[in-house]
Each structure stands twice: as C-alpha cells, then as structure tokens.
Design an enzyme around this catalytic site. Structure first.
Site, PDB file in Angstrom:
ATOM      1  N   GLU A 329       0.841  -1.217   0.000  1.00 57.20           N
ATOM      2  CA  GLU A 329       0.000   0.000   0.000  1.00 57.20           C
ATOM      3  C   GLU A 329       0.867   1.254   0.000  1.00 57.20           C
ATOM      4  O   GLU A 329       0.529   2.260  -0.618  1.00 57.20           O
ATOM      5  CB  GLU A 329      -0.979  -0.010   1.176  1.00 57.20           C
ATOM      6  CG  GLU A 329      -1.883  -1.249   1.268  1.00 57.20           C
ATOM      7  CD  GLU A 329      -2.587  -1.651  -0.038  1.00 57.20           C
ATOM      8  OE1 GLU A 329      -2.797  -0.782  -0.897  1.00 57.20           O
ATOM      9  OE2 GLU A 329      -2.907  -2.845  -0.194  1.00 57.20           O
ATOM     10  N   TYR A 414      -1.685  -7.967 -11.243  1.00 54.46           N
ATOM     11  CA  TYR A 414      -0.698  -7.995 -10.161  1.00 54.46           C
ATOM     12  C   TYR A 414       0.567  -8.767 -10.556  1.00 54.46           C
ATOM     13  O   TYR A 414       1.673  -8.222 -10.556  1.00 54.46           O
ATOM     14  CB  TYR A 414      -1.314  -8.647  -8.908  1.00 54.46           C
ATOM     15  CG  TYR A 414      -2.326  -7.787  -8.197  1.00 54.46           C
ATOM     16  CD1 TYR A 414      -3.622  -7.645  -8.693  1.00 54.46           C
ATOM     17  CD2 TYR A 414      -2.009  -7.096  -7.031  1.00 54.46           C
ATOM     18  CE1 TYR A 414      -4.562  -6.861  -8.047  1.00 54.46           C
ATOM     19  CE2 TYR A 414      -2.945  -6.302  -6.373  1.00 54.46           C
ATOM     20  CZ  TYR A 414      -4.217  -6.196  -6.884  1.00 54.46           C
ATOM     21  OH  TYR A 414      -5.136  -5.400  -6.244  1.00 54.46           O
TER      22      TYR A 414
HETATM   23  N1  BES Z   1      -5.958  -1.102  -4.579  1.00 54.61           N
HETATM   24  C1  BES Z   1      -5.977  -2.438  -4.141  1.00 54.61           C
HETATM   25  C2  BES Z   1      -7.341  -2.888  -3.692  1.00 54.61           C
HETATM   26  C3  BES Z   1      -8.430  -2.776  -4.735  1.00 54.61           C
HETATM   27  C4  BES Z   1      -8.203  -3.099  -6.059  1.00 54.61           C
HETATM   28  C5  BES Z   1      -9.682  -2.343  -4.367  1.00 54.61           C
HETATM   29  C6  BES Z   1      -9.234  -2.981  -6.993  1.00 54.61           C
HETATM   30  C7  BES Z   1     -10.694  -2.232  -5.287  1.00 54.61           C
HETATM   31  C8  BES Z   1     -10.468  -2.545  -6.619  1.00 54.61           C
HETATM   32  C9  BES Z   1      -4.962  -2.697  -3.025  1.00 54.61           C
HETATM   33  O1  BES Z   1      -3.794  -1.972  -3.168  1.00 54.61           O
HETATM   34  C10 BES Z   1      -4.554  -4.131  -3.084  1.00 54.61           C
HETATM   35  O2  BES Z   1      -3.991  -4.519  -4.072  1.00 54.61           O
HETATM   36  N2  BES Z   1      -4.804  -4.886  -2.032  1.00 54.61           N
HETATM   37  C11 BES Z   1      -4.391  -6.263  -1.934  1.00 54.61           C
HETATM   38  C12 BES Z   1      -3.114  -6.285  -1.146  1.00 54.61           C
HETATM   39  C13 BES Z   1      -2.088  -7.278  -1.539  1.00 54.61           C
HETATM   40  C14 BES Z   1      -1.782  -7.398  -2.993  1.00 54.61           C
HETATM   41  C15 BES Z   1      -0.823  -7.074  -0.731  1.00 54.61           C
HETATM   42  C16 BES Z   1      -5.473  -7.026  -1.201  1.00 54.61           C
HETATM   43  O3  BES Z   1      -6.373  -6.390  -0.637  1.00 54.61           O
HETATM   44  O4  BES Z   1      -5.452  -8.245  -1.192  1.00 54.61           O
HETATM   45 ZN    ZN Z   2      -2.596  -2.710  -4.750  1.00 52.40          ZN
END
Ligand code: BES
Ligand code: ZN
Length: 633
Positions: A329, A414
């Site tokens: 984050e 990702y």
């Molecule tokens: N920005 C994302 C969460 C998100 C993505 C919310 C798309 C809504 C729509 C956040 O940075 C994220 O990637 N969270 C991951 C964390 C992990 C990859 C370390 C999660 O929540 O699993």
């Molecule tokens: Zn993210």
C-alpha cells in the site's frame, strides 16, 4: 413509464449526450499535450474512461469541499459536496456520477438554485446528475444524503468491532464506489484536491485520506485538507473509537484502543519501509504515512488511501510476517496515487508496478531470499489464474467497457504485471532500470497514465537507448504467459518441498521440521498438499502443528481450504468462527468455493453465510452471493 416520464427520459438522454463527446467516435491522437487550445483537444480512445457517466473531458472538477454529518442511528451520511469547476470551453452542463443517493437540491456559486436532471439508473454505472451551469458558474453545491443502498459504506454495530462498545463506519471507493457516498465525477481520468468538515458522535473520531487528527475532540467536528491532487477513488473516511500511536516522526497507526499495542509492534518497521521506498524511487510526496487497522469486515487486505492506508486486522499475526501488505500500500504512494491509471483498462499500471515496488522495498528490508519466497508464491498464483481465467481477461491492457472494473482485480494485473517489470529489470540491468522508474514517477507525478503512453516512454527512455528488444507486445496485449517469463528459485522452498515429500513417504510428522519457518514456508507447504491427501494425513499434521488453531489468517485460510477439499471436518468449529469474523474477500472466496463443490458442503456454506453475511462489506457480499447462488429475500 407514462408519456411524461418517457419524454423526460428522452430529453435527459439528449442532454447527456450533448455534453459528452460521442465516446464511440473519438479518433486517436496520441500526443494531446501538443494541442494548444484545450477545447480542440481530441481524446484518444485509450484515454477514455467508460466507467463514468460524467462529462469530465469537457467540464471538470478541480476541488471538492465536503460538509457532512454521520448519523449512526439512521446509518446515513448527509450534507453537501461543493464542487469547484473548470469550464474552459464554456459548456452549459456539468454531469456528475451518483448511485443510490438522495439528492435534495443543487445550487450554483453563492446559492442560486440550479436546474438539474437525474439520468436513468444503469446497473453498472449508477445515475448521472446533469446540472445546468452558466458562464460565471465556479461552484456547484449538491445537497444530498446516502441511502441504505449505498455500496461504499460499511456500518458496523458495536458487536462487529474489537472493543464491542461503539459503532464503526468506513468507506471503500475503488473502483467505482465513491459515487455511492458522494456525488462526483468519479473517474481516475481527472484529479481533485479536497477539504472536508465532518461531524460525528462526539465520543468517536473521524479520519480521512487527508491531514488527520491524532486525538478526539469534544465537539465531534473534524476538519480535513488534501492539498495534493488525487483521483476520486482515493477519497475515504473512517469513523470509530480510534486511538493513534507514532511509529516515527512521519509514520503511525490508528486502530481501536484495544488493538493499538499489537499494532505498535506489528507495524514497527513502517518508518524503515518509507525510507527504503524513497531511497529507491524518490521523495515521498504525501507528507505523513499512516495506517488505520479496520474491523475484520474490511473486504480487502489493504487500500492505498493517500496518507492513510486502510488495512485488514487479519495481517496482525504477532510476528510482522504479513506486513508485506504495508509495503504494497505504501508503494502505491508512487504507483497509483502519484501516477494513476487513466482508466480501469490500465489497472495493471497501478497494481503490477506496485507489486514490483513492494518486493523491492521488502528486499531492502529483509533480503533477496525473503523476496524470492514472495515472488514464487505470486508466480504460483499467476499460473493458477492463467489456467482458470477467460483468455480475454489475461492481457495486461484490458478492455473493460461494459464490465464491472472489480473484475480486473486478478493476478494478471498484479503478477503478470510484476513479471513483466521484473523481466525488463533483468534485461536492462537493475541500475538502469531504477533510474528509468524513478524518472518515470518524477516526470509523471500527479498525472494519469495510459498503457500506450507508458509503453512509448519505456521505448524511448530505456529500450531504444540500450538496444533492448523483446516481445513487449505479446506481454502487454496478448493473453497467456510468454515463454520468457522468469521463474524464481527459492532454496528455502526447495527444502520445504523435500520435507513434504518425506512426509508423504512416512506419514510421520517428524519428517517435517518447521521450527524456523516463516509464514511463507508454511503457505508453500500447505499449498503443495496432493489432491489425494487423506483425512488421516491431515489429522497427523494437525495434531503435530495445531494448524486448525493457527492465529495466522493466511495459514488458517489455506489450511481450511485444503481441509474442506479433503473432507477433514475437525476444522468445522474454527472454520465457522473464521467465516463469521473475517470479511476479507481473498479468504472468503476460495473457502466458499471449496464448500460449494459438494452438495453437503454447499449447504454448510449457506448455513454459515446467512449468519455471516451481515458482517461482510458489499464488495464481498456481491462475490459470495454469486458463488452460493444466494439472493436475499
Ligand atoms: N488497490 C488495491 C485494492 C483494490 C483493487 C480495491 C481494486 C478495489 C479494486 C490494493 O492496493 C490491493 O492490491 N490490495 C491487496 C493487497 C495485496 C496485494 C498485498 C489485497 O487487498 O489483497
Ligand atoms: Zn494494490
């Protein structure tokens, strides 16, 4: 629909389409910056956001002032959003996004009533608000309140919090949910600054993705400023019984008071992470970096709300083993928040870069061996996604028109994004690659970015000068995983695999010596259970290592999944407790999927879900409803 309604509907349609350039007919013009007159600017197809109903390309908002009150009794946020607008081409309407909001009135400048029309409800995008403006209109104030259909907000009763004494509320804006808690031009294609006055019950504290209080005040009124420009999906608010502790001068943690000491330890390395990130890719642009640990219903691991990451409590493992999420984050403070995907087709620019940056931060702090484990787990996820996802969803650059952007949240953005950047790092050499990435962030800070502009920038500044050629188009525009994807080798994982093999040979838990294992070694171990693993084998491992009782959410979740698959029911009590408490979709989705694989399992899943559903945020509910075929009566 009667005749009057029909004619109003047609009238609104005409109005809305007059204000927005015909999105189908826009021609390609890659270097828009060269157009001197902004009114003649032609937007390229790549730049257009199809997930907003607003006319953000013509008339746009530069600042939002929110003046709202939060009522826990009514489960409502109400007040006004005043938009400062830029209308360089003197258009006669401004169109905003909204969804399930009650709009009570709209005024211009110092209070003149405006005329406006609400658009027809669109299942994907919500309802447009078309406001008639004049040449001298600088401000548009929308008075509104949220409704009980509002998707971004999660209202928690005291029993759903750690302290059990006070209610809690938080928002989740990404991708298209901000419009459900405030009317705005809800697109990453424009940036706004914001300020806010928020009134909450006076024993609670409010925090936002902005300058924040660190102590409660008597009045329950809090003022906020976000002076760096951001896209609207990063506007966020949380309200509850909050305490704050410093980690160092510029980092700290908010949580409910009963958890603050655990947070102090768990997030102890946060300051070092910010230092490491700055050392890699340039100055941190947002002044403070704090984290708020939310109640367990939070549907994500983390959300990069600027200055204040929102995080799940499931990363508090007691040993700092899950704080990679903080590095992730934090990395978004560059990739995503500073240089923002222009629309949701370019989502990989946010998340792929962030995965790469996250692992670089972790490498600085904990070394290459550690990161090899993270990268290898990620690669396993990527292979699994590629074998299960529709090929249309396997390109880095997506075509999300008409599709919920939530569906773009896959390992393609990702982990394929990560692998792509990791490959370029290898081809160019780390030194050159780091200079390139740092320049990329500096040159494009506080701007939006399309895949095409990034690719052109990459060609010009890194690939061509160094005569690097590779299958870039295949990586970006085709599905599947190109053959030159690097595969990480992890010595530590090799040893884990050897122990698992010897366990299968002996059925003896003594063949497994996990004394020095990190969470990641455990995950690798459990992920590699054979499909034919028996209930007896699981029982041997459980007796020896008490996996059913694991306090580590990642380990527990994968252990429960494997146990459900094998029909090992000694987990049932703990599994139900986990599903009742945790609302993080990443855990819920595979667990309910595993349950739904057999008729009895599905019934078990439904029995738990009807009790647990209220504890989950809309984001998770919408996914799990589909898995179980559940529709609330
Ligand atoms: N920005 C994302 C969460 C998100 C993505 C919310 C798309 C809504 C729509 C956040 O940075 C994220 O990637 N969270 C991951 C964390 C992990 C990859 C370390 C999660 O929540 O699993
Ligand atoms: Zn993210």
């Amino acid at each position: 629909m009667n005749l009057l309604q029909l004619s109003t509907f047609v009238f609104i349609l005409i109005l809305t389409s007059c204000g927005t350039p015909d999105k189908e007919e826009v021609i390609d013009a890659s270097n828009v910056a060269e157009v001197s007159n902004v009114c003649e600017r032609v937007w390229s197809e790549d730049e257009i956001d199809y997930h907003t109903l607003s006319n953000y390309m013509d008339v746009y908002v530069s600042h939002i002032h929110l003046d709202v009150e939060i009522s826990f009794d009514e489960k409502k946020l109400f007040g006004s959003a005043t938009h400062t607008i830029e209308n360089p081409c003197n258009k006669e309407i401004i169109v905003f996004d909204s969804r399930s909001l009650d709009i009570t009135s709209i005024t211009l400048n110092d209070g003149e009533e405006a005329t406006y029309e609400m658009g027809v409800y669109d299942e994907l995008l919500g309802e447009s608000i078309t406001v008639h403006i004049k040449e001298d209109t600088k401000k548009v104030k929308i008075n509104y309140s949220t409704t009980n259909e509002t998707r971004a907000l999660d209202w928690l009763v005291p029993a759903q919090t750690a302290g059990k004494q006070n209610p809690f509320m938080y928002t989740q804006g990404q991708a298209v949910l901000t419009r459900t808690w405030l009317p705005c031009q809800d697109t990453p294609g424009r940036r706004i600054t914001y300020s806010a006055k928020v009134k909450v019950p006076n024993h609670l504290m409010a925090v936002m993705s902005a300058s924040n209080p660190t102590v409660k005040n008597e009045s329950g009124v809090y003022d906020f400023e976000m002076n760096q420009s951001i896209p609207t999906y990063l506007m966020a608010i949380a309200v509850g019984d909050l305490a704050f502790i410093d980690i160092d001068e510029r980092t700290g943690v908010y949580s409910e008071p009963s958890m603050i000491e655990a947070c102090r330890y768990e997030f102890g390395d946060m300051g070092k992470m910010v230092d490491a990130a700055e050392g890699l890719y340039g100055k941190y642009q947002w002044e403070r970096y704090d984290v708020i640990v939310l109640p367990p219903s939070f549907p994500f691991g983390g959300m990069e709300n600027p200055r204040l990451t929102f995080a799940t409590p499931t990363i508090i493992a007691g040993d700092r083993s899950l704080t990679t999420l903080v590095a992730h984050e934090l990395a978004h403070s560059w990739s995503g928040n500073l240089v923002t995907n222009s629309n949701w087709n370019d989502f990989w620019l946010n998340e792929g870069f962030t995965m790469y940056f996250e692992r670089r931060i972790m490498e600085e702090l904990y070394g290459k061996d550690y990161v090899d484990m993270l990268a290898l787990l990620g690669y396993q996820d990527l292979l699994a996604s590629i074998s299960s996802l529709d090929p249309k969803m396997q390109m880095l650059k997506l075509k999300m028109k008409g599709i919920d952007p939530d569906e773009a949240m896959t390992d393609i953005a990702y982990e394929k994004g990560y692998s792509f950047l990791r490959l370029i790092d290898e081809l160019a050499g780390r030194e050159k690659f780091d200079v390139f990435i740092k320049d990329y962030f500096t040159t494009h800070k506080f701007q939006t970015m399309t895949t095409e502009v990034f690719v052109a920038y990459l060609q010009e500044n890194l690939l061509e000068p160094n005569s690097i050629e590779f299958n870039l188009n295949e990586w970006v525009y085709e599905s599947g995983l190109p053959e030159n994807c690097l595969v990480v080798v992890s010595e530590r994982f090799n040893s884990v695999e050897a122990q698992l093999t010897s366990f299968y040979e002996t059925n003896n838990a003594n063949s497994v010596t996990p004394k020095d294992w990190s969470t990641h070694e455990w995950l690798h171990f459990i992920r590699h259970f054979k499909p034919e693993t028996t209930v007896d084998q699981l029982a041997i491992l459980d007796d020896a290592f008490h996996l059913t009782q694991s306090g580590n959410s990642e380990i527990a979740a994968i252990w429960f999944e494997k146990s459900v698959n094998a029909g090992y029911d000694k987990i049932d009590v703990e599994l139900e407790a986990f599903l009742m408490r945790v609302g993080r979709r990443k855990f819920l989705q595979p667990l309910y999927n595993a349950l739904a694989a057999t008729p009895e399992g599905k019934q078990k899943g439904l029995d738990i879900y009807v009790k647990a559903r209220d504890n989950y945020h809309f984001v998770s509910v919408s996914t799990i409803d589909k898995i179980l075929g559940y529709s609330p009566s």
